[in-house]
Design a protein around this motif. Structure first.
Motif, PDB file in Angstrom:
ATOM      1  N   ASN B 732       0.823  -0.950   0.605  1.00 30.32           N
ATOM      2  CA  ASN B 732      -0.143   0.113   0.332  1.00 30.32           C
ATOM      3  C   ASN B 732       0.405   1.363   0.095  1.00 30.32           C
ATOM      4  O   ASN B 732       1.312   1.913   1.223  1.00 30.32           O
ATOM      5  CB  ASN B 732      -0.795   0.289   1.553  1.00 30.32           C
ATOM      6  CG  ASN B 732      -1.107   1.084   1.463  1.00 30.32           C
ATOM      7  OD1 ASN B 732      -2.116   2.344   0.438  1.00 30.32           O
ATOM      8  ND2 ASN B 732      -2.664   1.543   2.068  1.00 30.32           N
ATOM      9  N   VAL B 733       1.377   1.705  -1.102  1.00 29.45           N
ATOM     10  CA  VAL B 733       1.978   3.114  -1.199  1.00 29.45           C
ATOM     11  C   VAL B 733       1.979   4.155  -0.841  1.00 29.45           C
ATOM     12  O   VAL B 733       2.897   4.832   0.348  1.00 29.45           O
ATOM     13  CB  VAL B 733       2.340   3.166  -2.794  1.00 29.45           C
ATOM     14  CG1 VAL B 733       3.254   4.397  -3.023  1.00 29.45           C
ATOM     15  CG2 VAL B 733       2.589   2.504  -3.855  1.00 29.45           C
ATOM     16  N   VAL B 734       0.280   4.384  -0.385  1.00 25.78           N
ATOM     17  CA  VAL B 734      -0.203   5.543   0.569  1.00 25.78           C
ATOM     18  C   VAL B 734       0.657   5.326   1.982  1.00 25.78           C
ATOM     19  O   VAL B 734       1.141   6.237   2.468  1.00 25.78           O
ATOM     20  CB  VAL B 734      -1.404   5.740   0.143  1.00 25.78           C
ATOM     21  CG1 VAL B 734      -2.300   6.391   1.325  1.00 25.78           C
ATOM     22  CG2 VAL B 734      -1.693   5.829  -1.541  1.00 25.78           C
ATOM     23  N   ASN B 735       0.476   3.852   2.393  1.00 26.48           N
ATOM     24  CA  ASN B 735       0.626   4.175   3.250  1.00 26.48           C
ATOM     25  C   ASN B 735       2.358   4.036   3.757  1.00 26.48           C
ATOM     26  O   ASN B 735       3.033   4.074   5.000  1.00 26.48           O
ATOM     27  CB  ASN B 735      -0.014   3.160   4.460  1.00 26.48           C
ATOM     28  CG  ASN B 735       0.570   2.276   5.740  1.00 26.48           C
ATOM     29  OD1 ASN B 735       1.750   1.547   6.120  1.00 26.48           O
ATOM     30  ND2 ASN B 735      -0.314   2.467   6.655  1.00 26.48           N
ATOM     31  N   VAL B 736       3.450   3.397   3.076  1.00 26.84           N
ATOM     32  CA  VAL B 736       4.604   3.620   2.528  1.00 26.84           C
ATOM     33  C   VAL B 736       5.037   4.757   3.251  1.00 26.84           C
ATOM     34  O   VAL B 736       6.280   5.241   3.732  1.00 26.84           O
ATOM     35  CB  VAL B 736       4.733   2.604   1.638  1.00 26.84           C
ATOM     36  CG1 VAL B 736       6.356   2.377   1.636  1.00 26.84           C
ATOM     37  CG2 VAL B 736       4.507   1.158   1.750  1.00 26.84           C
ATOM     38  N   ILE B 737       4.699   5.269   2.136  1.00 29.19           N
ATOM     39  CA  ILE B 737       4.904   6.636   2.122  1.00 29.19           C
ATOM     40  C   ILE B 737       4.940   7.764   3.752  1.00 29.19           C
ATOM     41  O   ILE B 737       5.487   8.553   4.111  1.00 29.19           O
ATOM     42  CB  ILE B 737       4.226   8.027   1.299  1.00 29.19           C
ATOM     43  CG1 ILE B 737       4.417   7.323  -0.397  1.00 29.19           C
ATOM     44  CG2 ILE B 737       4.771   9.377   1.238  1.00 29.19           C
ATOM     45  CD1 ILE B 737       3.660   7.784  -1.396  1.00 29.19           C
ATOM     46  N   LEU B 738       3.835   7.251   4.260  1.00 32.23           N
ATOM     47  CA  LEU B 738       3.676   8.202   5.746  1.00 32.23           C
ATOM     48  C   LEU B 738       4.143   8.154   6.706  1.00 32.23           C
ATOM     49  O   LEU B 738       4.768   8.335   7.176  1.00 32.23           O
ATOM     50  CB  LEU B 738       1.897   7.665   5.958  1.00 32.23           C
ATOM     51  CG  LEU B 738       0.653   8.353   4.959  1.00 32.23           C
ATOM     52  CD1 LEU B 738      -0.645   7.876   5.388  1.00 32.23           C
ATOM     53  CD2 LEU B 738       0.469   9.953   4.978  1.00 32.23           C
ATOM     54  N   VAL B 739       4.540   6.318   6.529  1.00 29.59           N
ATOM     55  CA  VAL B 739       5.245   5.088   7.344  1.00 29.59           C
ATOM     56  C   VAL B 739       6.304   5.744   7.909  1.00 29.59           C
ATOM     57  O   VAL B 739       7.504   5.097   8.249  1.00 29.59           O
ATOM     58  CB  VAL B 739       5.041   4.223   7.881  1.00 29.59           C
ATOM     59  CG1 VAL B 739       3.387   4.986   8.347  1.00 29.59           C
ATOM     60  CG2 VAL B 739       4.925   2.888   6.661  1.00 29.59           C
ATOM     61  N   ASP B 740       7.353   5.671   6.127  1.00 31.27           N
ATOM     62  CA  ASP B 740       8.208   5.186   5.752  1.00 31.27           C
ATOM     63  C   ASP B 740       9.093   5.908   5.325  1.00 31.27           C
ATOM     64  O   ASP B 740       9.650   7.295   5.441  1.00 31.27           O
ATOM     65  CB  ASP B 740       8.427   3.923   5.004  1.00 31.27           C
ATOM     66  CG  ASP B 740       9.656   3.415   4.377  1.00 31.27           C
ATOM     67  OD1 ASP B 740      10.747   4.505   4.646  1.00 31.27           O
ATOM     68  OD2 ASP B 740      10.106   2.069   4.879  1.00 31.27           O
ATOM     69  N   GLY B 743       8.034   9.882   6.725  1.00 38.38           N
ATOM     70  CA  GLY B 743       7.734   9.287   8.158  1.00 38.38           C
ATOM     71  C   GLY B 743       8.336  10.506   9.030  1.00 38.38           C
ATOM     72  O   GLY B 743       7.185  10.732   9.662  1.00 38.38           O
ATOM     73  N   PHE B 744       9.248  11.296   9.091  1.00 33.95           N
ATOM     74  CA  PHE B 744       9.238  12.570   9.508  1.00 33.95           C
ATOM     75  C   PHE B 744       8.311  13.241   9.359  1.00 33.95           C
ATOM     76  O   PHE B 744       8.003  14.069  10.671  1.00 33.95           O
ATOM     77  CB  PHE B 744      10.872  12.958   9.132  1.00 33.95           C
ATOM     78  CG  PHE B 744      11.040  13.856   9.855  1.00 33.95           C
ATOM     79  CD1 PHE B 744      11.427  13.298  11.550  1.00 33.95           C
ATOM     80  CD2 PHE B 744      11.698  15.220   9.784  1.00 33.95           C
ATOM     81  CE1 PHE B 744      12.379  14.071  12.454  1.00 33.95           C
ATOM     82  CE2 PHE B 744      12.710  15.869  10.546  1.00 33.95           C
ATOM     83  CZ  PHE B 744      12.693  15.531  11.960  1.00 33.95           C
ATOM     84  N   ASP B 745       7.966  14.071   7.864  1.00 33.46           N
ATOM     85  CA  ASP B 745       6.403  14.348   7.767  1.00 33.46           C
ATOM     86  C   ASP B 745       5.519  14.718   8.798  1.00 33.46           C
ATOM     87  O   ASP B 745       4.656  14.635   9.636  1.00 33.46           O
ATOM     88  CB  ASP B 745       6.287  14.765   6.481  1.00 33.46           C
ATOM     89  CG  ASP B 745       7.208  15.366   6.080  1.00 33.46           C
ATOM     90  OD1 ASP B 745       7.849  15.578   6.421  1.00 33.46           O
ATOM     91  OD2 ASP B 745       7.002  15.451   4.211  1.00 33.46           O
ATOM     92  N   THR B 746       5.234  13.076   8.791  1.00 31.41           N
ATOM     93  CA  THR B 746       4.114  12.097   9.712  1.00 31.41           C
ATOM     94  C   THR B 746       4.470  12.751  11.105  1.00 31.41           C
ATOM     95  O   THR B 746       3.392  12.334  11.834  1.00 31.41           O
ATOM     96  CB  THR B 746       4.102  10.644   9.208  1.00 31.41           C
ATOM     97  OG1 THR B 746       3.629  10.534   8.108  1.00 31.41           O
ATOM     98  CG2 THR B 746       2.603   9.812  10.006  1.00 31.41           C
ATOM     99  N   PHE B 747       5.691  12.360  11.482  1.00 34.12           N
ATOM    100  CA  PHE B 747       6.279  12.415  12.743  1.00 34.12           C
ATOM    101  C   PHE B 747       5.533  13.967  12.965  1.00 34.12           C
ATOM    102  O   PHE B 747       5.283  13.861  14.564  1.00 34.12           O
ATOM    103  CB  PHE B 747       7.344  12.027  13.467  1.00 34.12           C
ATOM    104  CG  PHE B 747       7.714  12.376  14.136  1.00 34.12           C
ATOM    105  CD1 PHE B 747       7.407  11.341  15.318  1.00 34.12           C
ATOM    106  CD2 PHE B 747       8.876  13.074  14.840  1.00 34.12           C
ATOM    107  CE1 PHE B 747       7.742  11.469  16.618  1.00 34.12           C
ATOM    108  CE2 PHE B 747       9.143  13.498  16.234  1.00 34.12           C
ATOM    109  CZ  PHE B 747       8.746  12.569  17.378  1.00 34.12           C
TER     110      PHE B 747
END
Lengths: 113, 933
Positions: B732-740, B743-747
């Motif tokens: 799931n590329v959307v999720n991989v972008i978010l957590v990987d 990831g720093f943005d999401t943090f």
């Protein structure tokens, strides 16, 4: 389809703008929510419209642009937090000031609030 | 030895920290700590002196911002050594002196800390090997000078004087910055070494006049040159040790130092000679003239300082190398005798309570020792033989005779120099005669006496130097003067001799004339004072303050105009700006249509869009009936999430759906506290105006959207699609972008979420009680607050909803779902319990600390990120692997799941913290006795 979406984005923006220009806090909240719908949709479609091709590898032949989706996903959640903040600010303002108008009014000009 | 250079600067800093940290120390201890800096500095310098006198240059350099030409460079040559010795030497004496000068009520740590900050800044200027670095220290001297002038901040004259000084010197500093940047660009480097070696190239450049004028502006404002001299007399509101140190011995010499430092690079042209000599000459004359008319001792000394600074500047403007030698020599001499005179003024002020020369007379009888010392220093200021002031003044006279800066009128210069010397003798005579003789004191508050023994020590040292240099100049300062001049000129100066007696010559005659005429002038001063009294003069400080007041007034008017306190006005202004900025480029395009293939319109999507737009419009139309508007806007959100599904974004659809529920609950709660209806408010004109703006926004944004939709753009997304599986371990590329990938943005985003929730929590505490007992139509709240059906259904749904959220969470990495969605689903499920059962029922059953949930979420995400440090990888590098587990088959374990857990916890915590706290208020405020209000 593109034309329809563009018109929808434009109209949502227009409605949002009209609402945040009202003088009461509740309308401003509605306007801001509406504007965030418009903006989220706008960012989402910046990757182009793709039907039936979710960004899950191996699920389809081609994929929708995943980047705008990731951006919008967090934007939705943060948008909620910000709306909530605004709501609470408005509630607090009403409780402190006794009215729900957005503008600072000078005491001598406050009329039928 | 170059390694020692940074230490010279760090020691004052060390003393500052100690002074500010340990404010309880006794006055003597504080003085000792402050003295540590100059003593250590001198000790560090001592071993380098022999080499430096031989012409060595020590340099130490670090890269800072090499792209901007910024290197930290410390550079010590003989010229810098001379100034460092002055800064440390006079600083040492001034710190010692201030111990006795400051009264017990003056905060000593602040004084010494500011003074040491100044010392550090001044050393920074002197030791900088990079002109931008020099400029930073230059500004720091202005700031520390401001702090020191305003030390007695309860006094209005101190505040005003400080403000004036800062304004003038900082404005000059800005000009200097521009000048130095241009200079660096022309020379190709900001390093001093390079600039000094590129003199001819700089002078030949077309920008040279501009560079010169800007640098001179900086130097002249700092060194109080005409017409910028007016700040210096007003800076006399500072404590006298400050005047002695900053405003006579060191800081005001910074401008002159800069001119000497850059002499090889920018001097030597006609423009330089005319500008510098003219400014110097005018300053010399005006300073000397006005010094005579001051009644305040420090005022007299201040104008005398201006005059002597003018003398030095004039020397730099004369077109001989020997004049520069004379200038450097006079810097030393002036620093020595003027510092001691200021100290005398401080003692007199201290012991008599006044600085007015019309009151203090005949002090010879009360303080003979101080009087003798002060008289020697004043004689040096007047240029009496056997004292150091005489020697450099002779050199000055002799240089005015050997120049041609004024062309055919060059003969005027020796004449004017003699005239200035006449006044200088006259005001020195006034200082001696008026203060120490001339009858008895008039109207003093106390009977003067000698100061404490040690208060006089610094003066004694300086006066001894006056005499020592005056009698044995070659022996005491010959070496360092030669070395400093060589370093300044970047070549050996022509031969000269430092001696008391050069035979009967013209300079000696000029001295004699000046001496006799000065005494005569002083004796006949009554006529001159009457003449001067005929002028109506407004003080510079009053003019300046008037300007400041006017400026403040203008700013206030402007901000009242720009900030009327009307939200609608601000929003409208911003939106109009957006419309114009985004609309104008659209006018330049021929067509919105692009090359991208269009998607055919299908009925399903069309219906969704139409419903969405209609609901949006209905929200606007019914916005005054708030509940109705709320329902309508939820329809918009619902349609939006369906559109997300339609256009291949299942993650978004799930998120939007869950947020929609939360938002609806939120707005319902808001309605409890806010009026349920809006009164009709807007006038027709307002409505029309807003409609025009909204229409314009709609047109611009809609067109932009269409433009964007029909054009193909390069995107980085191909990279994410290609690397999601191999690099991030998820499909799931959307999720991989978010957590990987991001990831720093999401943090950052979950941190914002947590902060918003905590802010809301804080806003809700202590909110004034506000109890609506009925709705807008007068209907009171339903008695049956928690309907049975809802209770039963929601209770049954809870485990199911939690199961769904767990499912969404775990499959998130590979299929639509993930921490955000799962968190929202959990939160919504729990909120349902609050709605169905009320806070009082949920609270004992669900004992969760929401803020702890948020904190642990952010902490888990952070720990996941930092865990990669243990493996020597950058923050948030993800790790994953596949394991074969019996019965379950192949299982993927990824560090991203831990990060997603952090996201999940934060989302749950934040949403619940917001909604539950808001909801709790409705319970707490629920009217207990219905119908009684």
């Amino acid at each position: 389809m593109e034309l329809l979406i563009a018109i929808a984005i434009g109209l949502l923006t227009g409605c949002g703008v009209l609402l945040i220009l009202r003088g009461r806090t509740f309308a401003v909240m509605l306007g801001l929510t509406m504007l965030s719908y418009a903006v989220n949709l706008f960012i989402f479609v910046s990757g182009g419209l793709t039907a039936g091709a979710g960004a899950v590898l191996g699920a389809s032949a081609q994929y929708a642009d995943p980047l705008p989706q990731a951006l919008v996903l967090t934007a939705i959640v943060i948008g909620f937090a910000m709306t909530a903040f605004l709501v609470v600010l408005a509630i607090r303002a009403r409780a402190e000031l006794g009215h729900d108008e957005v503008d600072l009014q000078k005491p001598n000009t406050r009329g039928g609030a | 030895m170059a390694l020692l250079l940074p230490w010279i600067l760090s020691i004052p800093l060390f003393s500052i920290v100690i002074l500010l940290l340990f404010r309880q120390l006794s006055r003597n201890e504080q003085t000792l700590i402050a003295l540590l800096a100059p003593i250590a500095g001198l000790l560090l310098l001592a071993p380098m002196i022999p080499d430096l006198l031989q012409g060595a240059v020590f340099q130490q350099q670090w890269q800072w911002l090499p792209v901007l030409g910024l290197q930290w460079t410390f550079r010590l040559d003989a010229l810098a050594l001379l100034f460092s010795l002055l800064i440390f030497g006079i600083g040492l004496l001034v710190i010692f002196y201030a111990r006795y000068y400051l009264s017990a009520s003056d905060p000593m740590p602040r004084f010494y800390a500011s003074l040491l900050l100044f010392m550090l800044a001044m050393l920074g200027i002197v030791l900088s090997g990079n002109v931008l670095q020099l400029w930073m220290f230059w500004e720091l001297t202005s700031i520390s000078s401001f702090l020191l002038i305003s030390y007695w901040s309860h006094r209005s004259d101190a505040r005003k004087g400080a403000r004036l000084a800062l304004t003038v010197t900082a404005a000059g500093g800005l000009a200097l910055l521009v000048g130095l940047i241009l200079l660096g660009q022309v020379a190709g480097s900001y390093q001093l070494d390079v600039i000094l070696s590129k003199g001819p190239q700089i002078i030949a450049d077309a920008q040279y006049p501009l560079i010169l004028v800007l640098i001179l502006l900086g130097a002249f404002t700092k060194s109080a040159q005409f017409p910028f001299h007016f700040w210096l007399p007003n800076a006399m509101a500072a404590p006298t040790p400050v005047s002695a140190y900053l405003h006579s011995a060191t800081m005001v010499k910074a401008g002159i130092f800069l001119l000497i430092r850059l002499y090889p690079a920018i001097a030597g042209t006609d423009l330089w000679f005319s500008l510098v000599s003219l400014a110097g000459l005018l300053t010399l004359l005006t300073g000397a003239y006005f010094a005579l008319f001051q009644h305040d001792i420090k005022g007299l000394l201040a104008y005398s300082t201006i005059s002597h600074l003018g003398l030095i500047t004039l020397l730099l403007g004369l077109d001989t190398d020997l004049a520069t030698v004379a200038a450097i020599f006079h810097i030393i001499n002036h620093a020595v005798f003027k510092a001691s005179l200021f100290m005398a003024a401080g003692i007199i002020d201290h012991e008599t309570g006044s600085r007015d020369m019309r009151k203090i007379n005949g002090l010879w009888h009360f303080m003979p020792v101080t009087a003798s010392l002060a008289m020697v220093a004043a004689a040096s200021m007047a240029g009496v033989p056997l004292l150091n002031g005489f020697l450099s003044k002779e050199m000055f006279f002799s240089q005015t005779l050997h120049q041609s800066v004024l062309g055919a009128l060059s003969w005027l210069l020796p004449l004017l120099a003699t005239l200035a010397a006449v006044f200088s003798v006259a005001y020195s005579a006034r200082f001696i005669h008026d203060v120490f003789f001339n009858g008895k004191p008039i109207g003093l508050d106390k009977i003067p006496h000698e100061p404490p023994r040690y208060m006089r020590v610094p003066m004694e040292v300086l006066v001894a130097l006056c005499i020592g240099v005056g009698v044995f100049p070659q022996w005491l300062v010959g070496d360092i003067l030669l070395a400093a001049s060589t370093a300044a000129l970047q070549q050996t100066p022509p031969a000269y001799s430092l001696a008391l007696w050069h035979g009967l010559n013209l300079p000696l005659l000029m001295s004699v004339v000046a001496f006799v005429a000065g005494i005569v002038l002083y004796i006949n001063r009554k006529e001159l004072f009457l003449f001067q009294a005929g002028f109506q003069s407004t003080l510079a400080i009053h003019r300046f303050e008037g300007q400041v007041q006017r400026l403040v007034q203008r700013c206030r008017q402007f901000s009242q105009w720009a900030e009327p306190g009307r939200l609608q006005w601000y929003i409208a202004a911003m939106l109009w700006a957006m419309v114009l900025l985004a609309g104008y480029p659209l006018l330049q395009l021929n067509s919105l249509q692009g090359e991208r293939g269009l998607l055919p319109t299908d009925w399903f999507s069309a219906v969704l869009v139409v419903i969405m737009v209609l609901a949006a419009m209905a929200t606007v139309i019914w916005q005054r009936q708030r509940l109705l508007a709320l329902i309508m806007i939820s329809v918009v959100g619902l349609m939006l999430s369906l559109l997300f599904i339609r256009f291949s974004a299942p993650d978004l659809a799930l998120t939007q759906l869950a947020v929609e529920v939360a938002t609806a609950v939120l707005l319902m709660l808001a309605l409890y506290f806010l009026p349920h209806r809006s009164p009709k408010q807007s006038a027709h004109a307002t409505l029309l105006r807003d409609l025009i703006l909204a229409g314009s926004c709609a047109i611009v944004v809609g067109s932009l959207a269409y433009l964007m939709l029909t054009h193909q753009a390069d995107s980085v997304s191909a990279y994410f699609l290609a690397n999601a599986k191999s690099g991030g371990g998820g499909t799931n590329v959307v999720n991989v972008i978010l957590v990987d990938f991001r990831g720093f943005d999401t943090f950052g985003e979950i941190t914002v979420l947590g902060i918003a929730a905590l802010g809301i929590y804080k806003l809700l505490t202590g909110i004034p009680r506000f109890k609506p007992s009925a709705d807008a139509d007068g209907r009171s709240w339903a008695l049956d607050a928690h309907p049975l059906m809802l209770r039963v259904v929601s209770q049954g749904l809870l485990p199911l909803a939690l199961l769904v959220s767990v499912y969404l969470f775990f499959r998130g990495h590979n299929l639509p779902g993930g921490g955000f969605v799962a968190g929202l689903v959990t939160a919504v499920a729990l909120i349902m319990q609050y709605i169905a059962h009320g806070v009082d029922w949920v609270k004992p059953r669900l004992n969760l600390q929401f803020s702890a949930l948020i904190a642990s979420g952010i902490l888990i995400a952070w720990l996941t990120g930092t865990a990669s440090w243990l493996f020597g990888k950058p923050f948030l590098t993800s790790w994953f692997n596949y394991f074969d587990i019996p019965l379950l088959g192949q299982i993927e374990l990824a560090s991203a799941i831990a990060f997603d857990l952090g996201v999940y916890l934060t989302v749950v915590g934040s949403t619940l913290l917001i909604l539950a706290n808001l909801g709790k208020l409705t319970t707490r405020h629920k009217p207990e006795h219905l119908g009684q209000i």
